[in-house]
Design a protein around this motif. Structure first.
Motif, mmCIF file in Angstrom:
data_model
loop_
_atom_site.group_PDB
_atom_site.id
_atom_site.type_symbol
_atom_site.label_atom_id
_atom_site.label_comp_id
_atom_site.label_asym_id
_atom_site.label_seq_id
_atom_site.Cartn_x
_atom_site.Cartn_y
_atom_site.Cartn_z
ATOM 1 N N UNK A 190 0.852 -1.176 0.000
ATOM 2 C CA UNK A 190 0.000 0.000 0.000
ATOM 3 C C UNK A 190 0.895 1.236 0.000
ATOM 4 N N UNK A 191 1.044 1.925 1.138
ATOM 5 C CA UNK A 191 1.883 3.104 1.179
ATOM 6 C C UNK A 191 3.333 2.770 1.466
ATOM 7 N N UNK A 192 4.235 3.707 1.157
ATOM 8 C CA UNK A 192 5.650 3.494 1.443
ATOM 9 C C UNK A 192 6.388 4.827 1.489
ATOM 10 N N UNK A 193 7.604 4.774 2.010
ATOM 11 C CA UNK A 193 8.470 5.943 2.004
ATOM 12 C C UNK A 193 9.900 5.463 1.783
ATOM 13 N N UNK A 223 10.728 1.742 3.272
ATOM 14 C CA UNK A 223 9.804 1.271 4.300
ATOM 15 C C UNK A 223 8.469 0.993 3.609
ATOM 16 N N UNK A 224 8.038 -0.266 3.555
ATOM 17 C CA UNK A 224 6.857 -0.672 2.802
ATOM 18 C C UNK A 224 5.782 -1.219 3.740
ATOM 19 N N UNK A 225 4.573 -0.700 3.627
ATOM 20 C CA UNK A 225 3.447 -1.296 4.348
ATOM 21 C C UNK A 225 3.050 -2.581 3.644
ATOM 22 N N UNK A 226 2.922 -3.645 4.426
ATOM 23 C CA UNK A 226 2.617 -4.969 3.885
ATOM 24 C C UNK A 226 1.415 -5.546 4.618
ATOM 25 N N UNK A 251 2.238 -5.331 8.584
ATOM 26 C CA UNK A 251 3.573 -5.038 9.084
ATOM 27 C C UNK A 251 4.194 -3.928 8.247
ATOM 28 N N UNK A 252 5.351 -3.463 8.690
ATOM 29 C CA UNK A 252 6.190 -2.580 7.878
ATOM 30 C C UNK A 252 7.466 -3.342 7.564
ATOM 31 N N UNK A 253 7.745 -3.502 6.276
ATOM 32 C CA UNK A 253 8.944 -4.229 5.839
ATOM 33 C C UNK A 253 9.995 -3.220 5.374
ATOM 34 N N UNK A 300 2.974 5.937 5.624
ATOM 35 C CA UNK A 300 3.970 6.253 6.644
ATOM 36 C C UNK A 300 4.919 7.315 6.123
ATOM 37 N N UNK A 301 5.604 7.949 7.066
ATOM 38 C CA UNK A 301 6.597 8.972 6.729
ATOM 39 C C UNK A 301 7.787 8.799 7.650
#
Length: 406
Positions: free
Chosen positions: A141-144, A155-158, A181-183, A211-212
């Motif tokens: 989904x979101x990432x930074x 940082x990847x939302x999984x 999780x955050x991978x 996330x940021x």
């Protein structure tokens, strides 16, 4: 005085609770829900056609550009990265939208890459996907991204499907939600492979949307778009507000909920060049501005934009780009049928107008009432160097590029 029969009297008594309930509902709507309904459904909102704006736009369609919920621009290396998946997967397995059809997962989620200054003869900008050195599946989904030394850290939302930790047997996500999780991955400069570094798992990562990452490359702020992972009343957040903000550390893996007040489906998050965190709240149409220290997260500003909001990005000049949803019903229809429908979309820009960061100006950058060129937009990034916009959507089969006219 008119005569009232006993049967009529008793009938009126039976209707009294319903009348009281209707009155209470009407009062509650007027006091608590009227503004929410007006914002979400756009009562009186004027949506402009794209011809009103000085941009020339085109669509780029390819399977690798489907369902790109979030994108991020590397200004230095001139590459655009997107967290993408097939639309069949996105419309079936999307925990943020309470879609829990595990069998719909494509298990092909990926990070797509475009070389933004090299369109090539096919006009696909060298489109390719990164290889991923990871034992499990990714449901993105979101990432930074943050540069650390000579590498990029992702940082990847999984949103993984849930399993019983003791037996490894699948659990019903409709009852327990996703195992989100955050991978964390590293990408070395000459490489095209994401190498897994760490998994961040915590009860405080409830329903992560975006996330940021902080300037130190260690802390990061997560937006939880719901109060619970699953449940019958989970989506009342759309009408009643809710959700939370969580702060995590990449080194220790520790996370804690740092804010619930004023949350109304927190969605996008970005770290501004001023060091502040900016968070978009979808159902209140506001952006909250936060400062983080050892004492915790402090909200320092609330900026009303008066339209449902999605993801945020920051350009090289420090301006915050905001993906807006001017027609919520059209957005929901496009999300249900993304290959055949495209929703009206818009982009706003938030600029600091004083050195202290106390005053902000909101500018409408572009809007596409008739959905002629823009995707069902969930994120927009601005390349200030070439005066271009890149727009993508979690429920869109294409990405759009807009060039500003002189």
């Amino acid at each position: 005085m008119a005569r009232v029969s006993a049967s009529s009297y008793h009938g009126s008594i039976r209707l009294l609770p319903w009348a009281i309930a209707a009155l209470i509902s009407a009062i509650a709507y007027r006091i608590y829900l009227h503004d929410t309904f007006a914002l979400i459904f756009g009562f009186g909102r004027v949506i402009q056609p794209i011809e009103d704006f000085p941009w020339d736009c085109k669509r780029i369609q390819h399977p690798l550009l489907e369902g790109c919920e979030d994108i991020w621009l590397d200004y230095n290396n001139r590459k655009l990265y997107g967290a993408c998946t097939s639309l069949n997967s996105r419309t079936g397995w999307n925990p943020s939208g309470s879609l829990f059809n595990v069998s719909a997962r494509s298990r092909t989620d990926h990070i797509s890459v475009l070389n933004i200054d090299e369109p090539g003869v096919d006009g696909l900008y060298g489109l390719h996907q990164l290889k991923i050195d990871y034992a499990g599946d990714l449901d993105l989904q979101g990432f930074d991204v943050k540069r650390i030394g000579d590498r990029q850290r992702f940082w990847l939302i999984n949103h993984r499907p849930p399993v019983d930790p003791a037996t490894g047997e699948p659990l019903d996500p409709r009852k327990v939600g996703a195992n989100s999780t955050v991978e964390i991955f590293d990408l070395d400069t000459p490489s095209s492979t994401l190498v897994h570094v760490k998994t961040i798992a915590s009860e405080a990562i409830i329903s992560p949307n975006n996330l940021a990452v902080a300037d130190d490359g260690i802390g990061f702020l997560v937006t939880n778009d719901h109060d619970a992972k699953a449940g019958m009343f989970r989506d009342l957040v759309i009408l009643l507000g809710g959700g939370s903000l969580t702060y995590c550390r990449s080194d220790t893996g520790k996370c804690e909920v740092v804010a619930r007040k004023n949350c109304s489906l927190p969605n996008g998050a970005v770290r501004g060049l001023d060091g502040r965190f900016y968070v978009s709240h979808s159902t209140s149409g506001v952006i909250t501005v936060h400062e983080y220290s050892e004492d915790g997260l402090v909200e320092v500003k609330t900026i009303p934009l008066n339209v449902p909001l999605d993801n945020l990005s920051v350009n090289k000049d420090g301006n915050i780009m905001v993906a807006a949803i001017p027609h919520s019903v059209g957005f929901m229809q496009a999300a249900d049928d993304p290959y055949n429908r495209v929703a009206a979309a818009g982009v706003l820009m938030l600029t600091n107008t004083d050195s202290l960061g106390n005053n902000y100006e909101v500018i409408k950058v572009i809007e596409d009432r008739d959905a002629k060129y823009l995707p069902t937009t969930t994120v927009a990034v601005h390349d200030a160097q070439t005066h271009r916009l890149f727009l993508a959507g979690g429920f869109s089969p294409f990405l759009s590029i807009c060039q500003k006219r002189n």
